[in-house]
Design a protein around this motif. Structure first.
Motif, short mmCIF file in Angstrom:
data_model
loop_
_atom_site.label_atom_id
_atom_site.label_comp_id
_atom_site.label_asym_id
_atom_site.label_seq_id
_atom_site.Cartn_x
_atom_site.Cartn_y
_atom_site.Cartn_z
N LYS A 1 0.83 -1.20 0.00
CA LYS A 1 0.00 0.00 0.00
C LYS A 1 0.87 1.26 0.00
N LEU B 1 2.05 4.02 1.78
CA LEU B 1 2.09 4.31 3.22
C LEU B 1 1.73 5.75 3.53
N ASP C 1 -0.58 7.37 2.42
CA ASP C 1 -2.03 7.56 2.35
C ASP C 1 -2.75 6.79 3.45
N GLN C 2 -1.99 6.29 4.44
CA GLN C 2 -2.57 5.47 5.51
C GLN C 2 -2.63 6.26 6.82
N THR D 1 -1.59 2.37 12.34
CA THR D 1 -2.07 1.24 11.53
C THR D 1 -0.88 0.39 11.11
N HIS E 1 0.67 -2.49 8.23
CA HIS E 1 0.50 -2.86 6.83
C HIS E 1 1.51 -3.92 6.40
#
Length: 458
Positions: free
Chosen positions: A44, A46, A48-49, A53, A55
């Motif tokens: 993903k 990162l 935009d997270q 969280t 991942h």
């Protein structure tokens, strides 16, 4: 402590012990840490997270080749350990793969962290007081459960709470004096000298009460230096092996087997004992054995607890009586236990001397009683309470002592009816010493000294 978060250049380090294991963690912290790690992350986006969280993906090296499958945890500023933007990469444990992941991150222009740099940034960004930062290192290096408990209390801010209360009391007293100084030409007296005296006397007592916990705190943190001494074949090495639960020291029937001091750590009821088995005390022409006896004497002088062992299967001679009496006298305030050994062997026990305990290390007779006695005697008169706050740092003790000296000087000044400007000098000096504990007042040399004790990655 609250202050503006300052994000510095990104740093990275392995945050777990290097070696083979299930998981290793690489920590990255600093400006744009998430965007930088994203360049080496296949998965993903990162950037935009959300914060906090985790991942799954792969770390790839500069050539675009996969290094390892990882889990990446994201922490946005200021909600991280350092207060900065932080990424923690969990990869497979192992020296080579962990180093490869770290090198993939360093290749993106990230600097390798210095020892303790993450915690230093946490302090500089107001996430921890200086005493709390020191507690992090104490937890890492703790060798006993009581040492962990003491460090946790400090990490929770209990020492800082005391120090901040002391500082507020001094600030209140200083304000009373300096308000009067502002109106000195009008001959107006604002300071209630009796009230100020009561405030400073109460403060002096509180600081003294905290200082009196230092000796217990030192023993809890560093361990009780326990010296086993006595004549050759008195059972010193056998007792050490029995307490430790392994054959740490060589045991034979030959007198003088132990030629040098032998150290072993042993914990009992949460307290660490640093056991020191010494060479048998006797006159000898053997150069090596004589050096061992000399080192036994040196160990005795530095002991926190002395256990003198006497073989009950052999009668006393007058020389040994004098020797024991001499060591008891030299011990002064150091706890001294006189223990009879080999109690399982029948012998004439009319020694005309009182033993603290008679034991058999081989047979296990009274060993549990000896353990309890060792803890009680080591901590007697040390103001030890299992649930109380303990001062464990020499730096903190020194600062508290200096602060108390300035408070005492201010009290003497009050008694001599000194002017407020002179009293204010000592009160401000006391404030400075207390501020050095929590880091409200500090300098770069102190910080470098404190954080150099940390491991890399913390």
């Amino acid at each position: 402590m609250t202050q503006r978060i300052t994000e510095k250049e990104p740093i990275a380090a392995i945050a777990t012990p290097v070696g083979e294991g299930g998981i290793a963690v690489i920590r990255v912290s600093g400006k744009n840490a998430i965007a930088i790690v994203d360049k080496a992350f296949e998965g993903k986006d990162l950037t935009d997270q959300a914060s906090h969280t985790v991942h799954f993906g792969k770390v790839i090296n500069k050539k675009g080749l996969p290094v390892d499958e990882v889990l990446v945890s994201l922490f946005y500023s200021p909600r991280s350990y350092t207060g900065e933007e932080t990424v923690e990469i969990s990869c497979h444990g192992g020296v080579l793969v962990t180093q490869a992941v770290l090198e993939a991150i360093l290749a993106l222009g990230v600097r390798a962290a210095a020892p303790g740099e993450f915690t230093q940034r946490a302090f500089l960004n107001g996430k921890l007081d200086l005493d709390q930062a020191e507690a992090v290192a104490d937890i890492i290096h703790a060798k006993s459960l009581k040492a962990v408990d003491a460090a946790h209390q400090q990490l929770e801010g209990r020492l800082g709470e005391h120090v901040k209360r002391f500082r507020q009391q001094i600030i209140d007293g200083t304000a009373m004096i300096e308000l009067e100084l502002d109106f000195v030409e009008e001959d107006v007296e604002f300071a209630n000298k009796e009230q100020l005296k009561e405030l400073l006397e109460a403060l002096e007592k509180e600081i003294t009460d905290l200082l009196e916990t230092y000796e217990a705190g030192r023993l809890v943190k560093d361990g009780v230096k326990t010296v086993l001494m006595g004549r050759p074949n008195a059972g010193k090495s056998t007792l050490l092996n029995t307490l430790v639960g392994s054959d740490r020291a060589i045991v034979t029937d030959i007198a003088g087997t132990t030629r040098d001091t032998i150290d072993a750590d042993w914990s009992y009821d949460g307290i660490l004992f640093r056991l020191i088995d010494t060479a048998g005390l006797r006159k000898t022409t053997d150069i090596v054995e004589a050096e061992g006896v000399k080192r036994s004497q040196q160990a005795f002088e530095k002991a926190d607890l002395v256990i003198y062992l006497k073989d009950l299967s052999f009668p006393f001679d007058e020389e040994e009586r004098k020797e024991i009496a001499g060591y008891q006298q030299k011990a002064e305030d150091t706890p001294f236990l006189l223990i009879g050994t080999k109690a399982d062997i029948e012998a004439d026990t009319d020694w005309r001397i009182e033993f603290d305990l008679e034991i058999s290390a081989l047979g296990g007779e009274s060993i549990d009683s000896l353990k309890k006695m060792m803890k009680e005697r080591a901590l007697e008169n040390k103001h030890y309470d299992a649930g109380s706050l303990l001062v464990t740092s020499t730096r903190h003790r020194d600062a508290l002592e200096k602060a108390r000296e300035h408070v005492q000087a201010a009290l003497r000044g009050l008694a001599m009816d000194m002017t407020g400007d002179l009293l204010s000098i000592d009160l401000r000096a006391a404030l400075k010493e207390l501020g050095a504990i929590t880091g409200e007042i500090t300098n770069e040399d102190i910080l470098d000294s404190i954080f150099s004790r940390f491991c890399i990655g913390k």
